[in-house]
Design a protein around this motif. Structure first.
Motif, short mmCIF file in Angstrom:
data_model
loop_
_atom_site.label_atom_id
_atom_site.label_comp_id
_atom_site.label_asym_id
_atom_site.label_seq_id
_atom_site.Cartn_x
_atom_site.Cartn_y
_atom_site.Cartn_z
N LEU A 150 27.29 -2.08 5.19
CA LEU A 150 25.92 -2.59 5.12
C LEU A 150 24.93 -1.54 5.59
CD1 LEU A 150 23.92 -4.93 4.70
CD2 LEU A 150 24.47 -5.70 7.01
N ALA A 151 25.28 -0.78 6.62
CA ALA A 151 24.35 0.21 7.18
C ALA A 151 23.90 1.22 6.13
CB ALA A 151 25.00 0.93 8.35
N ASP A 152 24.78 1.57 5.19
CA ASP A 152 24.43 2.55 4.17
C ASP A 152 23.38 2.02 3.20
OD1 ASP A 152 26.28 4.29 5.26
OD2 ASP A 152 27.90 3.63 3.94
N ARG A 153 23.24 0.70 3.12
CA ARG A 153 22.26 0.12 2.19
C ARG A 153 20.87 0.01 2.80
NH1 ARG A 153 25.67 -5.25 0.45
NH2 ARG A 153 27.76 -4.33 0.67
N LEU A 154 20.76 0.07 4.10
CA LEU A 154 19.46 -0.12 4.76
C LEU A 154 18.74 1.23 4.81
CD1 LEU A 154 20.51 -2.56 7.61
CD2 LEU A 154 19.84 -3.05 5.26
N GLU A 155 18.05 1.55 3.74
CA GLU A 155 17.43 2.86 3.58
C GLU A 155 15.97 2.89 4.02
OE1 GLU A 155 19.99 4.30 -0.33
OE2 GLU A 155 18.03 3.37 -0.61
N ALA A 156 15.30 1.74 4.01
CA ALA A 156 13.87 1.71 4.33
C ALA A 156 13.49 0.32 4.80
CB ALA A 156 13.03 2.11 3.11
N SER A 157 12.33 0.22 5.45
CA SER A 157 11.81 -1.07 5.93
C SER A 157 10.37 -1.25 5.47
CB SER A 157 11.85 -1.15 7.46
OG SER A 157 13.17 -1.28 7.94
N GLU A 158 10.03 -2.51 5.20
CA GLU A 158 8.64 -2.87 4.91
C GLU A 158 8.08 -3.58 6.14
OE1 GLU A 158 5.95 -5.57 1.83
OE2 GLU A 158 8.11 -5.35 1.51
N TRP A 159 6.89 -3.17 6.58
CA TRP A 159 6.30 -3.69 7.82
C TRP A 159 4.91 -4.25 7.56
CZ3 TRP A 159 9.10 -3.69 12.31
CH2 TRP A 159 10.20 -2.83 12.37
N ARG A 160 4.55 -5.21 8.40
CA ARG A 160 3.19 -5.75 8.46
C ARG A 160 2.70 -5.51 9.89
NH1 ARG A 160 0.20 -10.62 6.52
NH2 ARG A 160 -0.93 -11.52 8.28
N VAL A 161 1.57 -4.83 10.02
CA VAL A 161 1.02 -4.50 11.34
C VAL A 161 -0.39 -5.08 11.42
CG1 VAL A 161 0.42 -2.68 12.98
CG2 VAL A 161 2.37 -2.37 11.44
N GLU A 162 -0.60 -6.02 12.32
CA GLU A 162 -1.89 -6.67 12.50
C GLU A 162 -2.65 -5.97 13.63
OE1 GLU A 162 -1.59 -11.03 12.51
OE2 GLU A 162 0.51 -10.75 11.88
N LEU A 163 -3.90 -5.59 13.34
CA LEU A 163 -4.71 -4.84 14.29
C LEU A 163 -6.00 -5.61 14.60
CD1 LEU A 163 -4.39 -1.27 12.69
CD2 LEU A 163 -3.08 -2.20 14.60
N PRO A 164 -5.96 -6.49 15.59
CA PRO A 164 -7.20 -7.18 16.00
C PRO A 164 -8.19 -6.18 16.58
CG PRO A 164 -5.23 -8.28 16.88
CD PRO A 164 -4.79 -6.96 16.34
N GLY A 165 -9.48 -6.41 16.29
CA GLY A 165 -10.52 -5.56 16.85
C GLY A 165 -10.76 -4.27 16.11
N VAL A 166 -10.08 -4.06 14.97
CA VAL A 166 -10.25 -2.83 14.18
C VAL A 166 -11.02 -3.19 12.91
CG1 VAL A 166 -9.09 -1.00 12.88
CG2 VAL A 166 -8.20 -1.74 15.10
N ALA A 167 -12.08 -2.45 12.62
CA ALA A 167 -12.88 -2.69 11.42
C ALA A 167 -12.16 -2.16 10.18
CB ALA A 167 -14.25 -2.02 11.55
N PRO A 168 -12.21 -2.87 9.05
CA PRO A 168 -11.54 -2.42 7.84
C PRO A 168 -11.95 -1.01 7.40
CG PRO A 168 -12.18 -4.70 7.59
CD PRO A 168 -12.79 -4.22 8.88
N ASP A 169 -13.24 -0.68 7.48
CA ASP A 169 -13.68 0.66 7.06
C ASP A 169 -13.07 1.74 7.95
OD1 ASP A 169 -15.11 -0.43 4.99
OD2 ASP A 169 -17.06 -0.31 6.03
N ASP A 170 -13.00 1.48 9.26
CA ASP A 170 -12.38 2.45 10.17
C ASP A 170 -10.90 2.63 9.85
OD1 ASP A 170 -14.82 2.71 11.42
OD2 ASP A 170 -14.33 1.34 13.07
N ALA A 171 -10.23 1.52 9.56
CA ALA A 171 -8.80 1.59 9.24
C ALA A 171 -8.57 2.37 7.95
CB ALA A 171 -8.21 0.19 9.13
N ARG A 172 -9.40 2.12 6.94
CA ARG A 172 -9.24 2.83 5.66
C ARG A 172 -9.46 4.33 5.83
NH1 ARG A 172 -12.31 -1.79 3.88
NH2 ARG A 172 -10.92 -3.27 2.81
N ALA A 173 -10.45 4.71 6.63
CA ALA A 173 -10.70 6.14 6.86
C ALA A 173 -9.52 6.78 7.59
CB ALA A 173 -11.99 6.31 7.67
N ALA A 174 -8.96 6.08 8.57
CA ALA A 174 -7.82 6.62 9.31
C ALA A 174 -6.59 6.73 8.42
CB ALA A 174 -7.52 5.73 10.52
N VAL A 175 -6.35 5.72 7.58
CA VAL A 175 -5.21 5.76 6.67
C VAL A 175 -5.35 6.91 5.67
CG1 VAL A 175 -4.13 4.52 4.74
CG2 VAL A 175 -4.54 3.35 6.90
#
Length: 271
Positions: free
Chosen positions: A99-124
């Motif tokens: 099974l370990a050989d099949r786990l090649e990547a992960s999908e994540w959701r990260v919630e950032l309270p207090g961060v403005a969308p425009d600031d996040a887009r510029a940082a990304v």
């Protein structure tokens, strides 16, 4: 087996979860295989465990059993015996290949309270434009400095949460390739601070949504149990074609269950 780590259980350490699982196996009367030697221990193999403080919908382990069983029966009984917030989601009979050989990547959701969308887009945008983004983290081998940019395959900003919550709030969606050392979502948040000074005023809420094989064409994380499910369906068709019927036991390595009426009950609500 796939299980979820939800609510307050995200703060449980991997050792705490391992102890809870072993107790649940005894309560559910699952016939687990044990190692030989002076100090036998249950044959459980964990892989790709999420860090303490992180929620997950896709944690995996392999379990060796001494008797054949229907996987769904094992899932129901074990889930009923687990503590609230640890939920057994899916059980399949393992086929060839680790099974370990099949786990090649992960999908994540990260919630950032207090961060403005425009600031996040510029940082990304700054993060994705960089060739390397190095961060420092304390590991078992001491403090290490490593690149986070190379492991990030996708990084998007979802600002819709701000309107829904009527507050400054963004969600990052990212796909990270499994590397050594592992690049975690908090490393990516630290990388955003390095390249753009993005500093969330409170701790991010991180959830692993999936982990598994990486589709090279789409860049999506796929189901690590897909091959096992196909093999089980093929095996079922072969039994029907040969006239043995559907009442045959599952392949060796799974457990043969006693009646399910004796299984403990548990609330299905989650934190």
């Amino acid at each position: 087996m796939r299980y979820a780590k939800r609510g307050r259980m995200r703060f449980a350490s991997h050792r705490d979860i391992a102890r809870a699982l072993e107790r649940a196996l005894r309560r559910a009367r699952i016939p687990v295989a044990f190692s030989a030697g002076f100090s036998p221990h249950p044959k459980i193999s964990y892989t790709g465990a999420a860090p303490t403080g992180v929620a997950s919908e896709a944690e995996y382990f392999e379990l060796a059993l001494t008797e054949a069983s229907e996987p769904e029966q094992v899932r129901v009984r074990l889930d009923a015996a687990m503590p609230e917030g640890l939920d057994v989601v899916e059980v399949v009979t393992a086929t060839a290949g680790g099974l370990a050989d099949r786990l090649e990547a992960s999908e994540w959701r990260v919630e950032l309270p207090g961060v403005a969308p425009d600031d996040a887009r510029a940082a990304v945008a700054a993060f994705l434009a960089a060739d390397t983004v190095e961060v420092e983290r304390l590991t078992k081998k001491g403090r290490r400095r490593f690149d986070t940019r190379g492991a990030v395959l996708r990084l998007d900003v979802d600002g819709s949460g701000a309107a829904e919550r009527d507050e400054t709030y963004v969600i990052l969606q990212l796909v990270v390739r499994h590397t050594t050392p592992a690049v975690r979502p908090d490393d990516v948040v630290n990388g955003l601070r390095q390249v753009a000074g993005l500093a969330p005023p409170s701790s991010p809420l991180m959830t692993r949504l999936a982990q598994g094989p990486l589709d090279g064409a789409s860049g999506e994380v796929t189901d690590p149990f897909a091959a096992d499910g196909a093999s089980a369906r093929d095996s079922g068709r072969e039994r029907v074609d040969s006239g043995t019927g559907a009442s045959q036991c599952a392949p060796a390595g799974a457990a043969q269950d006693p009646p399910t009426s004796s299984a403990p009950t548990r609330s299905t609500s989650h934190g």
